[in-house]
Design a protein around this motif. Structure first.
Motif: not given
Length: 419
Positions: A379-383
């Motif tokens: 999720x962090x990589x997507x954000x």
């Protein structure tokens, strides 16, 4: 006994119940009709469907075939999507046939049956192996079962219990319905569309005759030791207390399935020594006996130590299922990375709860926690990729998680002792 008249049970109330049990959020078939559109004139549509089904004028529409990733994305699995009206009629016939065959199905079958689930099958398997202190396990895989199911054998098996012309005619129409894929219509000569409402029941009926009854009636009386089978749809394992029994059955199993037009995968069908390790380490070379492991229904079964130091069978998330679930999360995060954060949080919360609900079993806490951590990183990589700059360091991510906390990893199921 053989049932010669069954269709008289199907009336307008029966179809209403079939409509209620039909999932409304599924994808549309070849006609593009949704559940909402069908419900706008529900009574008239159901009465028309009933009249066509009873008079024999109903025409089974082709199923729309799509492919979903399998084995981590290296392969795909074909799924047939019937029209919504066809799903209702299939559900009605499935309800009728289920009332007949639930009296015949054996206890070793757990797939798509009332009050039974994959976890019920897993607990029965674990308890059986624990009582036997392990044994020899035949891990079998039927190659393309839904695509290679022999329709002539299926018709013959059905006629042993059901000879109602309306029911058999409808089943024949679904078996012979075409498949629409990439705007090209084809008519396979074998198999049943995987994804149809009635397909799981037909699979249970087929394997009840090909495997379950044969194993209980013909195989077990000829064995020297104890043995049992656990089957969930087309996934099954055979467990034996003696190695010679396992070798004999493994040798004749391909011939048995060959009589029904089925083929066992030569690389995925194997005999595993799964005996309980000794209580103490072997003095020879200071090594302990390490039994092999096997997979069933998304779990790897392995011998491990309990908190009291005893040998128990643990279930761990299978590696391919773990990778596949993470890959799906990554694809979703990449596709919807520009959606509002609260919308992403709601979906990821549901996905994690679903994962914990199935894989959150006793002995699997480490992999459940690891999955939650990997989802947080994904999720962090997507954000991070929402803009050119790096605007989501871990400090800011921690604050975001305080506002939108993901579900805490939990163990939803403990081991139970089944009678």
């Amino acid at each position: 006994m053989v049932f010669t008249t069954l269709a008289h049970h199907i009336d307008i109330d029966w179809l209403r119940e079939a409509y209620r049990r039909t999932r409304k959020s599924g994808a549309a078939g070849v006609d593009g009709q949704t559940a909402e559109a069908y419900a706008t004139n529900l009574e008239e549509n159901l009465r028309s469907l009933l009249e066509r089904a009873k008079s024999g004028t109903y025409q089974a529409p082709p199923v729309r075939r799509v492919h979903i990733p399998k084995n981590g994305g290296s392969q795909t699995r074909p799924i047939g999507i019937p029209t919504f009206e066809d799903k209702i009629l299939q559900r009605a016939i499935a309800m009728l046939l289920q009332a007949v065959y639930e009296q015949d199905f054996l206890d070793c079958s757990y797939g798509f049956r009332p009050k039974r689930s994959a976890h019920t099958a897993l607990e029965v398997l674990r308890n059986g192996l624990m009582n036997m202190k392990g044994g020899w396990v035949v891990e079998a895989d039927i190659r393309k079962f839904f695509d290679s199911l022999d329709r002539a054998h299926l018709r013959q098996i059905l006629r042993q219990r059901v000879r109602d012309g309306v029911v058999l005619r409808l089943v024949d129409k679904w078996l012979n319905a075409g498949v629409l894929e990439a705007e090209e219509l084809s008519y396979p000569e074998a198999g049943t569309p995987q994804g149809g409402v009635i397909s799981p029941l037909l699979a249970n009926i087929y394997l009840h005759e090909a495997l379950d009854r044969w194993f209980e009636r013909d195989v077990k009386p000829r064995l020297k030791g104890h043995a049992f089978v656990v089957r969930y749809a087309d996934d099954f394992v055979l467990v034996f207390s003696r190695e010679e029994d396992a070798c004999r059955v493994l040798a004749i199993l391909p011939k048995r399935f060959g009589r029904y037009g089925l083929t066992l995968h030569p690389e995925k069908t194997r005999l595993i020594e799964f005996r309980r390790p000794p209580l103490r380490a072997s003095a020879k070379r200071g090594e302990e006996y390490r039994p092999e492991t096997f997979d069933l229904l998304g779990f790897t079964h392995i011998w491990g130590r309990s908190l009291q130091g005893n040998w128990v069978i643990n279930k761990r998330t299978a590696k391919d299922r773990f990778r596949r679930a993470l890959r799906r999360i990554a694809v979703w995060c990449k596709r919807y990375r520009h959606a509002p954060v609260v919308a992403q949080w709601n979906v990821l919360t549901q996905k994690l709860k679903g994962h914990f609900g199935y894989f959150g079993v006793a002995g699997n806490s480490e992999l459940v926690r690891r999955f939650c951590y990997r989802v947080t990183c994904t999720w962090r990589r997507g954000l991070l990729r929402r803009s050119q700059g790096r605007h989501m360091p871990w400090g800011r991510m921690s604050k975001l998680l305080e506002r939108y906390p993901l579900p805490t990893p939990r163990i939803a199921r403990s081991h139970s002792v089944l009678a």
